[in-house]
Design an enzyme around this catalytic site. Structure first.
Site, PDB file in Angstrom:
ATOM      1  N   SER A  69       0.833  -1.209   0.000  1.00 24.82           N
ATOM      2  CA  SER A  69       0.000   0.000   0.000  1.00 24.82           C
ATOM      3  C   SER A  69       0.867   1.259   0.000  1.00 24.82           C
ATOM      4  O   SER A  69       2.009   1.245   0.484  1.00 24.82           O
ATOM      5  CB  SER A  69      -0.907   0.021   1.237  1.00 24.82           C
ATOM      6  OG  SER A  69      -1.667  -1.157   1.312  1.00 24.82           O
TER       7      SER A  69
HETATM    8  N1  SAM Z   1      -0.481  -4.776   3.913  1.00 30.21           N
HETATM    9  C1  SAM Z   1       0.256  -5.107   2.744  1.00 30.21           C
HETATM   10  C2  SAM Z   1       1.659  -4.567   2.745  1.00 30.21           C
HETATM   11  O1  SAM Z   1       2.039  -3.829   3.670  1.00 30.21           O
HETATM   12  O2  SAM Z   1       2.389  -4.905   1.808  1.00 30.21           O
HETATM   13  C3  SAM Z   1      -0.460  -4.757   1.476  1.00 30.21           C
HETATM   14  C4  SAM Z   1      -1.542  -5.703   1.192  1.00 30.21           C
HETATM   15  S1  SAM Z   1      -2.164  -5.798  -0.451  1.00 30.21           S
HETATM   16  C5  SAM Z   1      -2.792  -4.183  -0.735  1.00 30.21           C
HETATM   17  C6  SAM Z   1      -3.627  -6.782  -0.101  1.00 30.21           C
HETATM   18  C7  SAM Z   1      -3.316  -8.206   0.270  1.00 30.21           C
HETATM   19  O3  SAM Z   1      -4.529  -8.856   0.658  1.00 30.21           O
HETATM   20  C8  SAM Z   1      -2.733  -9.038  -0.870  1.00 30.21           C
HETATM   21  O4  SAM Z   1      -1.497  -9.576  -0.473  1.00 30.21           O
HETATM   22  C9  SAM Z   1      -3.778 -10.139  -1.080  1.00 30.21           C
HETATM   23  O5  SAM Z   1      -3.218 -11.377  -1.465  1.00 30.21           O
HETATM   24  C10 SAM Z   1      -4.418 -10.208   0.287  1.00 30.21           C
HETATM   25  N2  SAM Z   1      -5.751 -10.825   0.350  1.00 30.21           N
HETATM   26  C11 SAM Z   1      -6.796 -10.716  -0.501  1.00 30.21           C
HETATM   27  N3  SAM Z   1      -7.834 -11.438  -0.048  1.00 30.21           N
HETATM   28  C12 SAM Z   1      -7.447 -12.024   1.117  1.00 30.21           C
HETATM   29  C13 SAM Z   1      -8.066 -12.888   2.068  1.00 30.21           C
HETATM   30  N4  SAM Z   1      -9.329 -13.341   1.957  1.00 30.21           N
HETATM   31  N5  SAM Z   1      -7.350 -13.270   3.144  1.00 30.21           N
HETATM   32  C14 SAM Z   1      -6.075 -12.852   3.322  1.00 30.21           C
HETATM   33  N6  SAM Z   1      -5.431 -12.048   2.461  1.00 30.21           N
HETATM   34  C15 SAM Z   1      -6.108 -11.627   1.372  1.00 30.21           C
END
Ligand code: SAM
Length: 206
Positions: free
Chosen positions: A52
């Site tokens: 993000s």
């Molecule tokens: N917080 C992260 C960082 O600091 O890099 C950024 C996260 S990214 C914007 C969103 C993440 O949510 C992705 O890695 C994606 O694989 C994960 N995601 C999507 N659906 C999910 C779920 N049901 N459970 C866990 N993770 C999920």
């Protein structure tokens, strides 16, 4: 980066400022993007996902008001950057990531940054929460959901706060949901936002 986030009004509290000053974002992005690590933009990591933008991490940390005694659940570990920042504000952080490759990447990055004692990264569907360590004082979701997953509300402690982007796949509202001691929920909109989709049983189907 931090000075710009303060000047823009995204960063306000000294604890969050100190945490963002401490965590080296360049350790959480691919080597070839290290020169862009301190610009205020989301950056690609792997599996089509992003770390993000710093201003969004700042907004979320400020809105959540994490205290040093708090147990926190993050849904969506991605690179591990956001969890690492929050680990400097909280007692313990559990981060659940659906992509096994990203969960492994997050663990490696978190360890390199020296935050590994305070963050546990788990592979799984975060729309189900992580009941093993519930209840949580704070829960935040880093992917956009069609609606608030009920398991997350259930795993929130009375007095706890949940921060989650809710809306369509193209755009969401970042909602702050407070669970009062009575169990009643109070919801407030923080900001419009665009996150990658939250995919899972209580999220988008694909
Ligand atoms: N917080 C992260 C960082 O600091 O890099 C950024 C996260 S990214 C914007 C969103 C993440 O949510 C992705 O890695 C994606 O694989 C994960 N995601 C999507 N659906 C999910 C779920 N049901 N459970 C866990 N993770 C999920």
């Amino acid at each position: 980066m931090v000075e710009r986030l303060i000047a823009s009004g995204y960063l306000r509290s000294q604890r969050v400022i100190d945490a963002m000053l401490t965590v080296p974002r360049h350790l959480f992005v691919p080597e070839e993007l290290a020169s862009q690590a301190y610009s205020d933009e989301p950056l690609p990591i792997a599996r089509g996902q992003t770390v993000s933008a710093p201003h969004m991490v700042a907004i979320m940390c400020e809105a959540l008001e994490v205290e040093s005694s708090h147990r926190v659940l993050e849904v969506g570990a991605g690179s591990g950057y956001h969890a690492c920042v929050v680990s400097l504000l909280a007692a313990e952080v559990y981060s659940i990531e659906r992509e096994a490759e990203l969960a492994e990447l997050a663990r490696r990055n978190i360890s390199r940054a020296g935050c590994c004692g305070r963050v546990e990264v788990v592979t799984g569907d975060g729309t189900l929460g992580y009941p093993e360590k519930a209840p949580y004082h704070r829960i935040y979701v880093t992917a956009g959901a069609p609606e608030i997953p009920q398991p997350l509300v259930e795993q929130l402690a009375p007095g706890g706060k949940l921060l989650i982007p809710v809306g369509s796949r193209l755009g969401q509202e970042l909602l702050l949901v407070e669970k009062l001691e009575s169990g009643e929920l109070r919801t407030q909109k923080i900001i419009d936002c665009v996150f990658v989709p939250l995919i899972g049983r209580h999220g988008w189907k694909s």
